[in-house]
Each structure stands twice: as structure tokens, then as C-alpha cells.
Motif scaffolding. Structure first.
Motif, short mmCIF file in Angstrom:
data_model
loop_
_atom_site.label_atom_id
_atom_site.label_comp_id
_atom_site.label_asym_id
_atom_site.label_seq_id
_atom_site.Cartn_x
_atom_site.Cartn_y
_atom_site.Cartn_z
N UNK A 62 -14.78 -11.34 -6.22
CA UNK A 62 -14.71 -10.23 -5.28
C UNK A 62 -13.26 -9.96 -4.88
N UNK A 63 -12.78 -8.73 -5.09
CA UNK A 63 -11.37 -8.45 -4.81
C UNK A 63 -10.97 -8.53 -3.35
N UNK A 64 -11.91 -8.47 -2.43
CA UNK A 64 -11.55 -8.55 -1.01
C UNK A 64 -11.20 -9.98 -0.58
N UNK A 65 -11.60 -10.97 -1.35
CA UNK A 65 -11.27 -12.35 -1.02
C UNK A 65 -9.92 -12.70 -1.62
N UNK A 66 -8.90 -12.55 -0.83
CA UNK A 66 -7.54 -12.88 -1.29
C UNK A 66 -7.32 -14.37 -1.14
N UNK A 67 -6.50 -14.92 -2.03
CA UNK A 67 -6.15 -16.35 -1.93
C UNK A 67 -4.87 -16.55 -1.14
N UNK A 68 -4.13 -15.48 -0.93
CA UNK A 68 -2.97 -15.49 -0.05
C UNK A 68 -3.10 -14.27 0.86
N UNK A 69 -2.60 -14.35 2.08
CA UNK A 69 -2.74 -13.20 2.99
C UNK A 69 -2.03 -11.96 2.48
N UNK A 70 -2.59 -10.81 2.79
CA UNK A 70 -1.96 -9.54 2.44
C UNK A 70 -0.74 -9.32 3.31
N UNK A 71 0.14 -8.45 2.85
CA UNK A 71 1.33 -8.12 3.61
C UNK A 71 0.99 -7.33 4.87
N UNK A 72 1.99 -7.12 5.70
CA UNK A 72 1.81 -6.37 6.94
C UNK A 72 1.30 -4.96 6.65
N UNK A 73 1.75 -4.37 5.54
CA UNK A 73 1.23 -3.09 5.08
C UNK A 73 0.48 -3.36 3.78
N UNK A 74 -0.84 -3.17 3.84
CA UNK A 74 -1.68 -3.45 2.68
C UNK A 74 -2.15 -2.12 2.10
N UNK A 75 -1.66 -1.81 0.91
CA UNK A 75 -1.97 -0.55 0.23
C UNK A 75 -2.95 -0.81 -0.90
N UNK A 76 -4.06 -0.08 -0.88
CA UNK A 76 -5.05 -0.18 -1.94
C UNK A 76 -5.28 1.22 -2.51
N UNK A 77 -5.09 1.35 -3.81
CA UNK A 77 -5.21 2.65 -4.48
C UNK A 77 -6.43 2.64 -5.38
N UNK A 78 -7.24 3.69 -5.27
CA UNK A 78 -8.45 3.80 -6.08
C UNK A 78 -8.08 4.02 -7.54
N UNK A 79 -8.81 3.34 -8.42
CA UNK A 79 -8.58 3.49 -9.85
C UNK A 79 -9.81 4.02 -10.59
N UNK A 80 -10.81 4.47 -9.85
CA UNK A 80 -12.03 4.98 -10.47
C UNK A 80 -11.77 6.31 -11.17
N UNK A 130 -6.14 3.48 0.60
CA UNK A 130 -6.41 2.82 1.88
C UNK A 130 -5.13 2.09 2.29
N UNK A 131 -4.67 2.35 3.49
CA UNK A 131 -3.51 1.65 4.03
C UNK A 131 -3.95 0.95 5.31
N UNK A 132 -3.87 -0.37 5.28
CA UNK A 132 -4.28 -1.20 6.42
C UNK A 132 -5.67 -0.85 6.94
N UNK A 133 -6.58 -0.62 6.00
CA UNK A 133 -7.98 -0.40 6.35
C UNK A 133 -8.34 1.03 6.67
N UNK A 134 -7.38 1.94 6.68
CA UNK A 134 -7.66 3.35 6.95
C UNK A 134 -7.62 4.13 5.65
N UNK A 135 -8.69 4.85 5.36
CA UNK A 135 -8.82 5.60 4.11
C UNK A 135 -8.16 6.97 4.24
N UNK A 136 -7.45 7.36 3.18
CA UNK A 136 -6.78 8.66 3.13
C UNK A 136 -7.12 9.32 1.80
N UNK A 137 -7.34 10.63 1.83
CA UNK A 137 -7.65 11.39 0.63
C UNK A 137 -6.55 12.37 0.28
#
Length: 152
Positions: A62-80, A130-137
């Protein structure tokens, strides 16, 4: 932040009675520390009488289970596919060039983490970020720069 073995055992005890307690336990650890490290895997496996490989397999699947903490700004980009059709790959390339990071990496100073996810379910407004848990389109290179700057 690493949890003590005592705290890890307490988290397991809080969820042991649940049907399929492993995921709630891992989520609780993630909520407290931002990551599920190898020491946590060892304790959880022992307490649930599972193999270390079983717990590690769930953490790495599961990609949400990180083995090291995310940075102060966590950027997640959709690849679908829908986001790809609307420019997500170019946005990903821009994010990589701007941060110097690849997928799953965090800057040495812990300021930024960069990840890709399969889908946010925001397909009509792609590319989605998604930046720090907030979704943007409808995120452009310029908007991504602004979002990352606002989050830091």
C-alpha cells in the motif's frame, strides 16, 4: 519519530479485537509517526503472531504506508489514464526537475516529498495533485509551483 516497543504493543492491544487488525494498527502507527519503520514491523509481527514478511508485504504493497516520514510538503501527482491524457506526465517531469526528486523520495532537509498515485477519483479535473492532503484539480506547472511554495 520512532515509537517505543511499549507504545507499539499498546497500539496492537487497542486494535487486536478488530476483525483484520493489521491495517488499523498500521494506520495508527502511521498517524503517530508518519511512517512504519522496520522496528515497528518487527513488533507488530510478533504481537499478531505473523511473519515479518507478511507485515512487511502489507506495508510495501500500500503506497500510503511510508517507511520514512514524508517531507513537510508532501506532493502526490495522479498518474492514472485520465490525468495522463490531460498532462500529468509533463507535470510529473516538471515536479521532478523542480525538486530533484524521483518517486518516493524526500529532500535531504525534509522539506519536500514527491510521490505518484494511481487515482484520486478527480478525473474530470485532471491533472490532479494532492499537496499535504488537499486535492487540487487542473494543475499546471505554474500552479504546482505556487501550491508547493504556499505549503512550505
Amino acid at each position: 519519530m520512532r515509537l517505543s516497543d511499549e507504545r507499539l504493543r499498546a497500539i496492537v492491544a487497542e486494535h487486536r479485537h478488530e476483525r483484520g487488525p493489521l491495517l488499523p494498527i498500521l494506520h495508527a502507527i502511521l498517524e503517530e509517526t508518519g511512517a512504519v519503520d522496520g522496528a515497528a514491523v518487527d513488533v507488530v509481527a510478533y504481537e499478531l503472531n505473523l511473519s515479518r514478511a507478511e507485515v512487511h508485504g502489507v506495508v510495501t504493497f500500500y503506497p500510503d504506508f511510508r517507511r520514512t516520514p514524508a517531507g513537510a510538503t508532501h506532493v502526490r501527482i495522479c498518474r492514472a489514464e485520465a490525468c495522463q491524457a490531460l498532462g500529468a506526465e509533463a507535470l510529473w517531469a516538471h515536479a521532478r526537475a523542480r525538486t530533484g526528486l524521483d518517486e518516493g523520495e524526500t529532500t535531504e532537509d525534509g522539506a519536500v516529498s514527491l510521490d505518484r498515485v494511481y487515482c484520486f477519483g478527480n478525473c474530470a479535473l485532471g491533472p490532479s495533485v494532492e499537496v499535504n492532503g488537499t486535492l487540487h484539480g487542473r494543475v499546471t506547472d505554474e500552479r504546482l509551483d505556487a501550491l508547493m511554495g504556499a505549503a512550505s
